[in-house]
Design an enzyme around this catalytic site. Structure first.
Site, mmCIF file in Angstrom:
data_model
loop_
_atom_site.group_PDB
_atom_site.id
_atom_site.type_symbol
_atom_site.label_atom_id
_atom_site.label_comp_id
_atom_site.label_asym_id
_atom_site.label_seq_id
_atom_site.Cartn_x
_atom_site.Cartn_y
_atom_site.Cartn_z
ATOM 1 C CG HIS A 191 -2.137 -0.873 1.049
ATOM 2 N ND1 HIS A 191 -3.134 -0.651 0.127
ATOM 3 C CD2 HIS A 191 -2.476 -2.024 1.700
ATOM 4 C CE1 HIS A 191 -4.037 -1.604 0.226
ATOM 5 N NE2 HIS A 191 -3.672 -2.451 1.158
ATOM 6 C CG HIS A 291 -6.532 -1.631 -8.033
ATOM 7 N ND1 HIS A 291 -7.506 -0.664 -7.881
ATOM 8 C CD2 HIS A 291 -6.217 -2.056 -6.786
ATOM 9 C CE1 HIS A 291 -7.754 -0.501 -6.598
ATOM 10 N NE2 HIS A 291 -6.996 -1.331 -5.907
#
Length: 380
Positions: A191, A291
């Site tokens: 992340h 994604h």
């Protein structure tokens, strides 16, 4: 045929949809979820609706160029997310108009099914946490036959952490490998929380369990920092969910800064631009793994790009992507794959009664009010 109206809906957390209807009754769906900025994106759609009203919905590339280039300032997360949803909806209309799935209009599929990975991890090392994780893994294997899984390190990570923090994450990672065996793929999403030095250190601790990739080891703004990590890690590095166009991906390609890229079809310009990004990546022998951690319309749009891109590797999928409760016929995973739809357009039919249910906004992604113990701002 002309565009008659554009409507927006917020039926689920992290799921914002738009519907474009033509004067002859065809309807196309798109997804414009932008976590943490819902009002901004919805306002952008309202502005763009003024331009689209009365236009031919089949001039998809013309509308894409107008929306991207007509304003003095190009790009940005708000505009690109709005454009992405519009692009998806126009492709949905085009497919329904021609009576064919979108992937047929894009040149036809190069594969018959789409390989997906699920989100699963071991949240902690206590007996209770391990039991819950084991049940989740068993369920995923039984219902979908998944053979690829992704997790993250969890928590807030500073510039560096003591050995106990790093070792606890590494132990969980190796326990995952023990549970799934050598025939499954394991992936880790950092992340963008790490500094280059910390990311390299942790990746070297993970190398013995042979990850499929580590995603966003460092923030996406600095390509040189990403390349530094990629050059020093012996397995693939992935990035791209926060890059918004082929222009933003260009430096990743030219610097060979990653092995895999992850454009998001609801942020990187829709089906049109995601496919162009995939085509660029192919030249550099980079695979795409789009994604998608939001809703079923975005996920369905991804699969049409996946179907026609030769350099597709695997598709991200969270539970909400399958559309339970929103799609009349939710997606089904078998042996870790989803068979391509035969229906026209995006290949989905939404339950409009459910779509029109209004969801109350709550904090999304955790990034709005996340702080370190000393009061400084932390990344989610």
């Amino acid at each position: 045929m002309k565009i008659d109206r554009i409507e927006q809906f917020f039926p689920r957390p992290r799921t914002r949809l738009l519907k474009i209807t033509t004067d002859n009754g065809l309807a196309g769906w798109g997804e414009t979820t932008l976590e943490g900025r819902p009002g901004s994106t919805m306002a952008a759609i309202e502005e763009l609706a003024t331009y689209l009203s009365g236009k031919d919905p089949l001039r998809i590339q013309h509308h894409w160029q107008h929306i991207y280039r007509s304003a003095f300032y190009r790009g940005g997360a708000v505009l690109m997310t709005a454009l992405s949803g519009i692009d998806q909806a126009l492709w949905d209309i085009a497919g329904k108009y021609h009576g064919a799935p979108v992937y047929r209009l894009l040149g036809g599929p190069v594969r018959d099914s789409i390989r997906v990975y699920a989100h699963w991890g071991i949240g902690g090392l206590s007996e209770e946490e391990q039991s819950a994780s084991r049940k989740r893994l068993d369920s995923l294997r039984k219902t979908g036959g998944y053979k690829a899984f992704k997790t993250g390190p969890g928590g807030k990570w500073r510039g560096h952490e003591p050995p106990a923090v790093i070792d606890e994450f590494v132990r969980r990672a190796y326990l995952m490998r023990e549970w799934v065996g050598p025939d499954a793929e394991l992936c880790f999403d950092f992340h963008g929380k790490m500094t280059p030095a910390l990311a390299i250190e942790i990746c070297h601790e993970l190398k013995g369990m042979r990850p499929m990739f580590v995603e966003e080891p460092v923030p996406q703004e600095n390509v040189d920092a990403l390349k530094r990590v990629s050059d020093r890690v012996p397995f693939p590095i992935a990035t791209g969910e926060r890059l918004l166009s082929r222009w933003e991906f260009r430096r990743i390609f030219e610097n060979q800064a990653a092995a895999y890229i992850q454009p998001d079809v609801s942020h990187a310009g829709g089906i049109s631009e995601t496919l162009r990004i995939a085509n660029m990546a192919e030249v550099y022998y980079m695979h795409i793994m789009p994604h998608c951690a939001i809703g079923p319309v975005a996920f369905s749009s991804c699969m049409h790009v996946d179907a026609v891109a030769p350099n597709f590797l695997i598709q991200e999928q969270v539970d909400a992507c399958l559309g339970e409760g929103l799609l009349k016929n939710p997606w089904r995973v078998k042996d870790g794959h989803i068979v391509l739809p035969a229906e026209p357009g995006l290949g989905i039919e939404l339950d409009e009664r459910e779509v029109r249910r209004a969801c109350r906004y709550t904090e999304e992604l955790g990034g709005e009010y996340t702080y370190e113990s000393d009061g400084s701002v932390a990344d989610w």
